[in-house]
Write a protein that holds these residues in place. Structure first.
Motif, PDB file in Angstrom:
ATOM      1  N   GLY A  44      -8.078  -2.331   4.617  1.00  0.00           N
ATOM      2  CA  GLY A  44      -8.583  -1.559   3.484  1.00  0.00           C
ATOM      3  C   GLY A  44     -10.049  -1.867   3.260  1.00  0.00           C
ATOM      4  N   ASN A  45     -10.885  -0.847   3.190  1.00  0.00           N
ATOM      5  CA  ASN A  45     -12.323  -1.050   3.027  1.00  0.00           C
ATOM      6  C   ASN A  45     -12.634  -1.422   1.572  1.00  0.00           C
ATOM      7  OD1 ASN A  45     -15.249  -0.176   2.463  1.00  0.00           O
ATOM      8  ND2 ASN A  45     -15.128  -0.094   4.691  1.00  0.00           N
TER       9      ASN A  45
ATOM     10  N   ARG B  31       0.826  -1.203   0.000  1.00  0.00           N
ATOM     11  CA  ARG B  31       0.000   0.000   0.000  1.00  0.00           C
ATOM     12  C   ARG B  31       0.866   1.262   0.000  1.00  0.00           C
ATOM     13  NH1 ARG B  31       0.277  -1.054   5.524  1.00  0.00           N
ATOM     14  NH2 ARG B  31       0.416   0.816   6.822  1.00  0.00           N
ATOM     15  N   MET B  32       0.340   2.318  -0.576  1.00  0.00           N
ATOM     16  CA  MET B  32       1.118   3.522  -0.815  1.00  0.00           C
ATOM     17  C   MET B  32       1.618   4.167   0.470  1.00  0.00           C
ATOM     18  SD  MET B  32      -0.937   5.262  -4.003  1.00  0.00           S
ATOM     19  CE  MET B  32       0.246   6.591  -4.181  1.00  0.00           C
TER      20      MET B  32
ATOM     21  N   PHE C 121      -3.880  16.439   0.855  1.00  0.00           N
ATOM     22  CA  PHE C 121      -2.933  15.759  -0.034  1.00  0.00           C
ATOM     23  C   PHE C 121      -1.500  15.766   0.493  1.00  0.00           C
ATOM     24  CE2 PHE C 121      -6.352  17.306  -2.915  1.00  0.00           C
ATOM     25  CZ  PHE C 121      -6.826  16.070  -3.339  1.00  0.00           C
ATOM     26  N   THR C 122      -1.329  16.022   1.776  1.00  0.00           N
ATOM     27  CA  THR C 122       0.021  16.123   2.342  1.00  0.00           C
ATOM     28  C   THR C 122       0.828  14.850   2.145  1.00  0.00           C
ATOM     29  OG1 THR C 122      -0.730  17.720   3.998  1.00  0.00           O
ATOM     30  CG2 THR C 122       1.332  16.566   4.443  1.00  0.00           C
ATOM     31  N   TYR C 123       0.293  13.717   2.601  1.00  0.00           N
ATOM     32  CA  TYR C 123       1.022  12.456   2.471  1.00  0.00           C
ATOM     33  C   TYR C 123       1.126  12.024   1.013  1.00  0.00           C
ATOM     34  CZ  TYR C 123       1.379  11.354   7.482  1.00  0.00           C
ATOM     35  OH  TYR C 123       1.707  11.339   8.816  1.00  0.00           O
ATOM     36  N   LEU C 124       0.074  12.240   0.256  1.00  0.00           N
ATOM     37  CA  LEU C 124       0.104  11.857  -1.154  1.00  0.00           C
ATOM     38  C   LEU C 124       1.245  12.565  -1.881  1.00  0.00           C
ATOM     39  CD1 LEU C 124      -1.190  10.313  -3.493  1.00  0.00           C
ATOM     40  CD2 LEU C 124      -2.660  12.301  -3.884  1.00  0.00           C
TER      41      LEU C 124
ATOM     42  N   MET D 178      -3.605   7.380   4.217  1.00  0.00           N
ATOM     43  CA  MET D 178      -3.160   8.452   3.327  1.00  0.00           C
ATOM     44  C   MET D 178      -3.873   9.761   3.633  1.00  0.00           C
ATOM     45  SD  MET D 178      -0.716   7.423   1.389  1.00  0.00           S
ATOM     46  CE  MET D 178      -0.693   8.557   0.015  1.00  0.00           C
ATOM     47  N   ALA D 179      -4.991   9.681   4.370  1.00  0.00           N
ATOM     48  CA  ALA D 179      -5.673  10.865   4.932  1.00  0.00           C
ATOM     49  C   ALA D 179      -6.198  11.837   3.888  1.00  0.00           C
ATOM     50  CB  ALA D 179      -4.740  11.596   5.900  1.00  0.00           C
TER      51      ALA D 179
END
Length: 509
Positions: A122-123, A29-30, A82-85, A64-65
């Motif tokens: 993960g949903n 996962r990312m 989009f901070t973590y992305l 990833m929020a």
């Protein structure tokens, strides 16, 4: 027992070789990309192999929020973070990678139910509100365009979800609900820019023929956007589970490859999709991250056969995964836990790491290919080849003697070879030999890594009859890369190799 194989290559023989082995690599996962060890393993892979794209799960997962909700004056509103992305994609781009974007899984606050998959939950249920799902996709794409530019983002392929034909990845494996998800997702992507390529159905090999036919029929009937077709492929049978580990038998490579040919035929049976790119966005031997085969020389040799032929039907085939920072079924207990990666934790290259490194070197046209070898020749007449000998049976010997006769101009040549087999490049064996420590010390890791590199050798030959005879003896599960190129030796005044220990066998005929 030694099986002898001979190949005499006629002059000017060549045919196309679609070598797509380094187009894409898989990742867990990312969110794992925020870890230093993840970055270090990926950098190691990129420095040696250099993939073009990377694909993994979890873009819209809660860690990833990105998707956020808040209440204002009694009204629930949406905002995006989009901070973590940005941290993840910036790092990928710094390593020369473009994302192959998987749209999934479902943010919990948007999900219609609580069903999850994996250790990290993960949903895997549809959205409560498809309009909010579409808006999430569009907002993410617009952010990427603002940050990286439209001309960059339109080079990123997109696919909708992951293995919806399995109940563990899509609630009830509901085909019609997936088609709805695909339709809304694809239209959302195209609303941002029609040049962004989108595809699906990202299925695995369970009821795959029916799913693929129904998906293409649905897209055709409803005139939905479809630029690429995606699916997954694994090469093992059902597992025998013992403690933390799964043991599986390999399918014959021909069975694996035939599955892809059938998918290709199904796609081509639709006139509007004939010739459309088919991307294998996940493949490996085993589909479980607890199978020790992933750490073995057998895995490396078997995978070589697949890489030599998958380009016949597929635009890309993404090995699952680049490294062992991976948590689908929890955190690994040991460095050799049977996880998917090319690199074991501790920065140890596994034998299959070298399979991809070797295929990266193959350029030009193919001049010979069979179930145990592939040879190419480039515009400079440099011949490169890979040979392999997978043997699944644990007991007994099954060596092969591969002989090639190559048509070459007269002159001096160097032959470079790199051998990966159970004796010369087998970090798993070294780890076992030193007592299989769960948490190797720095000194133990250094020892293991010293036994994880190919055995490289060179020799010079002079050709006077316009042909070169080469022979390679491959032990069980061996993998070997070789290169033949013409040289023009430079001799320093007074340098006499025949008078120097170790150099007098410089050349053979």
């Amino acid at each position: 027992m030694i099986n002898k194989i001979k190949c005499n290559i006629a002059k000017d023989t060549s045919f196309p070789f679609n070598n797509n082995a380094s187009f894409c690599i898989g990742t867990g996962r990312m969110g794992l990309a925020l870890q230093k060890a993840y970055h270090d393993q990926l950098k190691m892979v990129q420095d040696e192999i250099g993939f073009s794209h990377i694909r993994g799960h979890g873009l819209f997962c809660d860690d990833m929020a990105i998707y956020q909700q808040y209440e204002e004056n009694g009204v629930v509103k949406t905002e995006y973070n989009f901070t973590y992305l940005d941290m993840v994609i910036d790092d990928y781009i710094s390593l020369g990678l473009k994302p192959f974007v998987e749209l999934g899984f479902m943010p919990h606050k948007m999900a219609s139910d609580t069903q999850t998959v994996f250790y990290w939950k993960g949903n895997v249920t549809p959205p409560k509100d498809y309009e909010k799902w579409a808006n999430l996709i569009k907002a993410t794409l617009l952010h990427w365009i603002d940050r990286y530019g439209l001309e960059e983002v339109i080079t990123w392929p997109f696919e909708v979800w992951n293995e919806p034909n399995l109940t563990s990845f899509w609630k009830n494996a509901d085909m019609q609900e997936y088609f709805k998800l695909y339709e809304i997702s694809a239209k959302a992507v195209k609303e941002v820019d029609s040049r962004i390529r989108i595809g699906g159905p990202a299925i695995c090999g369970v009821d795959d023929e029916r799913w693929l036919k129904e998906f293409l029929s649905y897209c055709s009937k409803n005139k939905l956007p479809l630029d690429i077709v995606t699916r997954h492929a694994y090469a093992t049978e059902l597992p025998d589970r013992v403690g933390h580990y799964d043991y599986q038998k390999l399918r014959a490579p021909e069975v694996f490859l035939d599955e892809l040919k059938i998918s290709r035929e199904i796609i081509d049976s639709f006139p509007e999709y004939k010739g459309m790119e088919m991307h294998i966005t996940e493949f490996n031997t085993s589909y479980t991250p607890k199978n020790p085969i992933h750490d073995t020389n057998l895995n490396a040799a078997y995978t070589a056969r697949l890489l030599s032929e998958m380009g016949d039907t597929c635009a890309s085939y993404s090995y699952w995964t680049f490294g062992d920072i991976f948590e689908e079924q929890g955190v690994a207990f040991t460095p050799f836990s049977g996880c998917f990666g090319l690199v074991a934790n501790g920065m140890i290259p596994k034998p299959t790491f070298w399979t991809f490194s070797f295929f990266k070197q193959l350029t030009g046209s193919c001049i010979a290919r069979d179930k145990n070898y592939i040879l190419t020749k480039d515009e400079n007449d440099v011949i490169r080849g890979i040979v392999w000998n997978p043997v699944e049976e644990i007991h007994g010997e099954a060596d092969i003697d591969l002989s090639f006769q190559l048509p070459l101009d007269n002159g001096k040549y160097v032959i470079i070879s790199k051998l990966v087999d159970e004796n010369t490049c087998n970090p798993l064996k070294t780890w076992l030999d030193i007592g299989s420590p769960n948490y190797p010390s720095e000194k133990e890791l250094a020892l293991i890594k010293s036994c994880a590199n190919p055995l490289t050798s060179t020799q010079r030959k002079t050709i006077s009859d316009k042909k070169l005879d080469l022979s390679f003896l491959l032990k069980r599960n061996a993998l070997l890369y070789f290169e033949v190129k013409k040289i023009h030796p430079q001799v320093d005044r007074g340098f006499q190799p025949e008078r120097i220990q170790g150099a007098h066998k410089l050349e053979t005929k």
